[in-house]
Design an enzyme around this catalytic site. Structure first.
Site, PDB file in Angstrom:
ATOM      1  N   CYS A 138       0.839  -1.252   0.081  1.00  0.00           N
ATOM      2  CA  CYS A 138       0.002  -0.108   0.017  1.00  0.00           C
ATOM      3  C   CYS A 138       0.829   1.398   0.165  1.00  0.00           C
ATOM      4  O   CYS A 138       0.513   2.189  -0.387  1.00  0.00           O
ATOM      5  CB  CYS A 138      -0.841  -0.025   1.142  1.00  0.00           C
ATOM      6  SG  CYS A 138      -0.108  -0.070   2.662  1.00  0.00           S
ATOM      7  N   HIS A 441      -1.563   1.162   7.439  1.00  0.00           N
ATOM      8  CA  HIS A 441      -2.044   1.272   6.018  1.00  0.00           C
ATOM      9  C   HIS A 441      -1.907   2.401   5.382  1.00  0.00           C
ATOM     10  O   HIS A 441      -1.864   3.526   6.017  1.00  0.00           O
ATOM     11  CB  HIS A 441      -3.332   0.501   6.093  1.00  0.00           C
ATOM     12  CG  HIS A 441      -3.998   0.430   4.566  1.00  0.00           C
ATOM     13  ND1 HIS A 441      -3.359  -0.320   3.785  1.00  0.00           N
ATOM     14  CD2 HIS A 441      -5.013   1.175   4.071  1.00  0.00           C
ATOM     15  CE1 HIS A 441      -4.256  -0.344   2.399  1.00  0.00           C
ATOM     16  NE2 HIS A 441      -5.051   0.417   2.764  1.00  0.00           N
TER      17      HIS A 441
END
Length: 490
Positions: A138, A441
């Site tokens: 990510c 994330h």
């Protein structure tokens, strides 16, 4: 077990499908249940029963071993893992083709056009493309989506001549590279170009950047593996390597031709880092003046340093304020961070300045001025810092403007700048969700043709300005305002 269709993992021993480690962890439970009978075996007995240790993520096709507790990249001698990948890919492509036909029929029915938007009186569809997560990638996806929405930078790469690095039997076929492959004929610029071309075409909902990630593994060893990485560190490595490759020539285009085009981009105010100017330095490159004064004799030392981004500390007085609406004092703003960066600072005992007049290290003060502003101003908020043996996160909310960031007061010679040349408008924001640099994330917000999008790996959704300004920014990309824009200021 839980009937979840999110992040399905398939056991490569028995082909049973369970939810992955980031959902309810039933794939791991399947592995643990398989170990119970083995614990009852005597040590002298030969254990031939499969242990169900290896599984594959059906979304990213990455392979994980529960016994090693890590992602693995090697294959069997017969290439069985690769065959499973190709089979899953064929299933995905078939489902995707059927889904496209189904959606096309739905869109033909005007009463079911729920995914279409009204823009300037006409109806248009969402053409943004997501990036598949290849296993904690990510950090890369957020940076790629941000750069793809910086128009001048993105257009330069998309207009470069294409080159096919693979030939023969593998031409035109999707391949999954491993560390053991010895192919040295890789081009970061070419794979970066392909990725940018795949985004915003609207022909697919998500693109898998495994070819680009393979090149990253080859030329940036720090990013090998599937552990979480720092998005800012990746961005710096990416821009540096793109800059170096562009200097050397590629894709059959001569080095002189590239440099000639780069010089047209950068104009008279070139910012050269490690050699000649390229599109990277022409767009992201600025120049800082570092001014150091000896507190004993008053000797002044000046040095000019090129930069591609500015790393800003969040002032200590704001570090406990985690949300915009939290009380107890004023909200930290981007101006506070910029002021902290450019304010006069007295260096501590560990940073004594070697004064050439005193001929020894002395106490001194330091101040930064911006000598030249870039076309795209990249601001990195230093949210991670070391305390003892841990790297903690500063989770403070920092208020930032969507339009009219005025950088004139930070310039060395503001009187030489035009009224509009110091104003910047926000193009993209990278956000880190979570508590640590090695976990959490990354997602990104970016504006495209007047609309804001939220990029969360393979998922792309429309959003609004109110949502964007509430984000706890990690990296901000500001684009220099054109002369005809308005006059809003920070």
């Amino acid at each position: 077990v839980c009937r979840s269709n999110k992040s399905p993992w398939v056991c490569l021993t028995c082909s049973s499908v369970h939810c992955g480690r980031y959902v309810n962890g039933h794939a791991k439970k399947h592995y643990e249940d398989a170990q119970v009978p083995l614990a009852n075996h005597k040590k002298s007995e030969k254990q031939d029963k499969p242990q169900h240790t290896v599984c594959m993520d059906c979304s990213s096709y990455s392979t994980y071993c529960y016994r090693c507790d890590d992602f693995v990249v090697n294959d069997t001698k017969l290439g069985l893992v690769q065959k499973v990948r190709e089979h899953l890919q064929n299933l995905e492509n078939s489902a995707f083709t059927a889904d496209r036909h189904r959606k096309r029929k739905l869109l033909e029915n005007s009463s079911l056009n729920t995914k279409l938007l009204k823009v300037n009186g006409s109806t248009t569809g969402i053409c943004a493309t997501g990036l598949r997560n290849l296993g904690n990638t990510c950090f890369m996806n957020a940076i790629l989506q941000s750069l793809s929405n910086i128009e001048q930078f993105c257009c330069y790469f998309k207009e470069l001549p294409a080159v096919e690095l693979r030939n023969g039997k593998t031409a035109g076929r999707r391949t999954y590279h491993t560390r053991s492959q010895g192919d040295n004929n890789v081009s970061l610029v070419e794979e970066f170009r392909k990725t940018l071309c795949a985004l915003w075409q609207g022909s697919q909902t998500a693109f898998s950047p495994e070819s680009l990630f393979y090149v990253v593994w080859k030329i940036m060893p720090n990013f090998r593996g599937y552990q979480q990485q720092d998005a800012h560190e990746f961005m710096r490595y990416l821009l540096d390597h793109l800059h170096l490759e562009l200097q050397g020539g590629f894709n059959g285009v001569s080095r002189s031709a590239i440099l000639q085009e780069n010089s047209a981009l950068s104009g008279s105010n070139k910012c050269c880092i490690n050699g000649a100017s390229t599109v990277v330095t022409a767009i992201f490159g600025g120049i800082l003046q570092n001014e150091v004064n000896c507190l004993i004799c008053g000797t002044e030392s000046r040095k000019f340093d090129p930069f591609l981004d500015l790393s800003l500390d969040i002032p200590s007085q704001f570090r406990n304020k985690r949300s915009k609406n939290q009380e107890n004092g004023p909200v930290c703003s981007l101006r506070d961070c910029l002021r902290s960066f450019t304010d006069l600072e007295e260096l501590d005992e560990t940073e004594l300045y070697m004064c050439h007049k005193c001929k020894k290290k002395q106490k001194s003060t330091k101040k930064f001025w911006i000598q030249k502003l870039p076309k795209v101003l990249c601001l990195h908020l230093k949210r991670f810092h070391w305390t003892a043996y841990l790297r903690n996160k500063v989770d403070t909310y920092v208020e930032f403007p969507l339009r009219g960031l005025d950088m004139k007061c930070y310039l060395l010679e503001p009187e030489n700048s035009g009224p509009e040349s110091c104003l910047y408008d926000l193009a993209a924001v990278v956000v880190h969700h979570g508590s640590g640099v090695g976990s959490g994330h990354y997602t990104a917000y970016a504006t495209h043709e007047g609309r804001w999008f939220h990029f969360n790996d393979s998922t792309v959704t429309l959003t609004d300005e109110d949502t964007v300004v509430k984000a706890k920014a990690y990296i901000l990309f500001y684009v220099e305002r054109q002369a005809k824009a308005g006059s809003d200021k920070l």
